[in-house]
Design a protein around this motif. Sequence first.
Motif, PDB file in Angstrom:
ATOM      1  N   ARG A   1      40.478  35.257  37.173  1.00  0.00           N
ATOM      2  CA  ARG A   1      40.163  35.667  35.806  1.00  0.00           C
ATOM      3  C   ARG A   1      38.880  34.993  35.337  1.00  0.00           C
ATOM      4  O   ARG A   1      38.653  33.814  35.603  1.00  0.00           O
ATOM      5  CB  ARG A   1      41.327  35.299  34.880  1.00  0.00           C
ATOM      6  CG  ARG A   1      41.283  35.903  33.491  1.00  0.00           C
ATOM      7  CD  ARG A   1      42.625  35.636  32.815  1.00  0.00           C
ATOM      8  NE  ARG A   1      42.719  36.255  31.507  1.00  0.00           N
ATOM      9  CZ  ARG A   1      42.441  35.644  30.361  1.00  0.00           C
ATOM     10  NH1 ARG A   1      42.055  34.368  30.373  1.00  0.00           N
ATOM     11  NH2 ARG A   1      42.553  36.277  29.212  1.00  0.00           N
TER      12      ARG A   1
ATOM     13  N   ASP B   1      46.081  43.465  31.111  1.00  0.00           N
ATOM     14  CA  ASP B   1      45.533  43.558  29.756  1.00  0.00           C
ATOM     15  C   ASP B   1      46.625  43.915  28.745  1.00  0.00           C
ATOM     16  O   ASP B   1      46.675  43.352  27.639  1.00  0.00           O
ATOM     17  CB  ASP B   1      44.420  44.600  29.710  1.00  0.00           C
ATOM     18  CG  ASP B   1      43.197  44.172  30.502  1.00  0.00           C
ATOM     19  OD1 ASP B   1      43.038  42.961  30.736  1.00  0.00           O
ATOM     20  OD2 ASP B   1      42.407  45.054  30.895  1.00  0.00           O
TER      21      ASP B   1
ATOM     22  N   LEU C   1      44.687  45.601  36.681  1.00  0.00           N
ATOM     23  CA  LEU C   1      44.067  44.923  35.543  1.00  0.00           C
ATOM     24  C   LEU C   1      44.529  45.517  34.222  1.00  0.00           C
ATOM     25  O   LEU C   1      44.653  44.797  33.220  1.00  0.00           O
ATOM     26  CB  LEU C   1      42.539  45.001  35.657  1.00  0.00           C
ATOM     27  CG  LEU C   1      41.916  44.299  36.866  1.00  0.00           C
ATOM     28  CD1 LEU C   1      40.398  44.361  36.790  1.00  0.00           C
ATOM     29  CD2 LEU C   1      42.391  42.859  36.978  1.00  0.00           C
TER      30      LEU C   1
ATOM     31  N   ARG D   1      42.177  46.451  40.972  1.00  0.00           N
ATOM     32  CA  ARG D   1      41.510  47.050  39.810  1.00  0.00           C
ATOM     33  C   ARG D   1      42.502  47.854  38.964  1.00  0.00           C
ATOM     34  O   ARG D   1      42.430  47.853  37.729  1.00  0.00           O
ATOM     35  CB  ARG D   1      40.355  47.929  40.273  1.00  0.00           C
ATOM     36  CG  ARG D   1      39.527  48.489  39.124  1.00  0.00           C
ATOM     37  CD  ARG D   1      38.358  49.313  39.611  1.00  0.00           C
ATOM     38  NE  ARG D   1      37.319  48.476  40.201  1.00  0.00           N
ATOM     39  CZ  ARG D   1      37.056  48.429  41.501  1.00  0.00           C
ATOM     40  NH1 ARG D   1      37.754  49.168  42.352  1.00  0.00           N
ATOM     41  NH2 ARG D   1      36.094  47.659  41.963  1.00  0.00           N
TER      42      ARG D   1
ATOM     43  N   TYR E   1      37.239  39.851  35.723  1.00  0.00           N
ATOM     44  CA  TYR E   1      37.893  39.410  36.955  1.00  0.00           C
ATOM     45  C   TYR E   1      36.897  39.514  38.104  1.00  0.00           C
ATOM     46  O   TYR E   1      36.034  40.400  38.125  1.00  0.00           O
ATOM     47  CB  TYR E   1      39.125  40.262  37.262  1.00  0.00           C
ATOM     48  CG  TYR E   1      40.290  40.033  36.324  1.00  0.00           C
ATOM     49  CD1 TYR E   1      41.275  39.095  36.618  1.00  0.00           C
ATOM     50  CD2 TYR E   1      40.392  40.744  35.134  1.00  0.00           C
ATOM     51  CE1 TYR E   1      42.341  38.884  35.752  1.00  0.00           C
ATOM     52  CE2 TYR E   1      41.448  40.537  34.264  1.00  0.00           C
ATOM     53  CZ  TYR E   1      42.421  39.608  34.580  1.00  0.00           C
ATOM     54  OH  TYR E   1      43.475  39.393  33.715  1.00  0.00           O
TER      55      TYR E   1
END
Length: 224
Positions: A138, A92, A88, A85, A175
């Motif tokens: 994804r 991004d 991510l 987490r 995700y």
Amino acid sequence: MSDNEKTAPAGDFNEEFQGEAADASAPEEVSGDEPQEDGLDVLQAQLDDLRDRLLRAVADAENTRKRAAREVKDTREYAVTGFARDMLDVADNLERALGLLSDDVRASLPESVRPLVEGVEMTQRRLASTLERHGVKRVAPEPGDPLDPNLHQAAAQIPADQPKGRIAHVMQPGYVIGERTLRAAMVVVSAGPAEGVQPATAEPAADKPDSSGRKPGSGLDVEA
């Protein structure tokens, strides 16, 4: 009273005593099979109870084994949930940075900068493959796909060409890890076509020309 009347013969007394003792010790006859049948019923009830307890014990042991195996599997599969987490945001940022480079911008980049861009692209691909190797996949829906509340989060609703309730735009990919949603995809939902937009209407039949090219009513002689 004579001596013969006072003293009874010993032999007669012993015979009488033995006869009474034999009568007292003789077992009484039991009629019917009721006591035996009652005993069988008790044994059958005990056997059924033991069988039921055994089946319950076996079922409890099997459930415990399955629960332990499931917990071990979940521990292995979701052990990297917190770390994934946090990664991510890195994924991004890499995607946003590369999204700013259009084809024209790439073509105008100097030769000294192009290896840097290629390195960023390689880092993004390596990060995506590493996450996928650990069960993180994804989720990137396409415009027109149906909205799935388990995987998508609607951020807004706008008029669009897509049918009402379908995805019109993807703001941020989502995700999943295993069978759990790690982060829902941020999407914009279509509210249907904009109001006031109507399909083109057909020309009225009275104004359409006929096969000769003349409109109805033209070229006709009208008597006075």
